[in-house]
Enzyme design. Sequence first.
Site, short mmCIF file in Angstrom:
data_model
loop_
_atom_site.label_atom_id
_atom_site.label_comp_id
_atom_site.label_asym_id
_atom_site.label_seq_id
_atom_site.Cartn_x
_atom_site.Cartn_y
_atom_site.Cartn_z
N HIS A 98 40.95 37.11 3.02
CA HIS A 98 39.62 37.26 3.64
C HIS A 98 39.30 38.75 3.70
O HIS A 98 39.92 39.52 4.44
CB HIS A 98 39.64 36.67 5.04
N CYS A 114 31.93 38.16 8.89
CA CYS A 114 32.30 37.68 7.55
C CYS A 114 31.10 37.38 6.67
O CYS A 114 31.26 37.17 5.46
CB CYS A 114 33.18 36.44 7.67
N HIS A 172 33.39 29.06 1.79
CA HIS A 172 33.88 30.11 2.70
C HIS A 172 35.39 30.01 2.81
O HIS A 172 36.09 31.01 2.70
CB HIS A 172 33.22 29.96 4.07
#
Length: 399
Positions: free
Chosen positions: A327, A161, A293
Amino acid sequence: MAEIVVTGMGAISSIGLTIAENRHSLEHEISGIRKARHFKSHYSDSLVFGEIDQSDEELLLELGLEKGLGYTRTTLIAVKAFREAIQDAQLSPEDLASTRTAFISSSTVGGMCYTDDLYHDANLQGSPSEFVKHYEGSDHALQIVRLYGMKGITDVINTACSSSANAIALGARLLETGKVDRVIAGGSDCLAKFTVNGFNSLRILSEQACKPFDNTREGLSLGEAAAYLVLERKADVTDSKKIHAIFSGFGICNDAFHPSATSDDARGPRLAMELALKRANLNPEDIQYINAHGTGTPNNDLTESFAFSKLFKDVPPFSSTKSYVGHTLAAAGALEAIYSILSIQNREVYPSLRIEEPIPDFPFKPTLKYAPDVTINHVLSNSFGFGGNCTSLIFSACT
């Protein structure tokens, strides 16, 4: 060190096919997380996704690319975002072909997005598909290099990520050391059975659209996107070019705590933010907004909030734009960097969507409503990947 600036941006996501469309959705709190129309999976009926509202066929047609040459969806959305970024930065064909131009990209699923074709090809079931040579994670970058005749440094990063955030950081280092004159950095990931099944095995996918920093959050929503930034040394930028923002600093570390979770004491996220602030020569109180995040998983949101509480005396406004797009894996760092720059340029903070009850463990809460007319000089953007890969970026307003 040389001052690094952003002179071009390009993005495609579930809330927009261009930078302008993305900003419109952010400003009007429009989420792109819904039932998928193009992505076919066993979980298509039970889960929601941040799916780009264009089919592969529509992308091929718009981009003028020929069908049958192995252009995967990861490549198609990468090309679209790449084109917008280089046009925005006014890069010529000669600029792109120069050995002084670097291309640093990232992807997690790469060409494996066509999981069924991969399975058939790997097991020699029938004739090879058009994708048989295009499954590696670097294929999207190699296709772009071929399309634009690029001859400079090319690299592809996979740190989960935090991948495209690290691509931006590497690009800045190449500029600082004088190895190149310009860098196109970012990443691309599309929805795939490979990643959906993998995340589902971890039991961290939410059946409803994700709600980062909500007390009843159940998990993340997967999305797809591609995003690229053009970085140059400020001293080299001509007056005819627009400078979107200054790339002030970055912090990269690895807490090596767990394959898919951050530590309870948040040492990785906290150290990444501290290193970014140190490199940017800023103090915590200089940050006016944090693009968190914020995945929506129980572990991530709690530990990231804990890191905020330890680093900041007064936690600045923060939110998770993953509540808009899901995401987007390797593309997340670059996409959220662009959203951070849009916040600076337009003096606005985009809220975390769908929050009904903020996490009660802390005295602060994320921004819940769109906030215009906000003075933002410095934005901190966080990307924390599997295996403890923690990266924080700082972007600043042009002075």
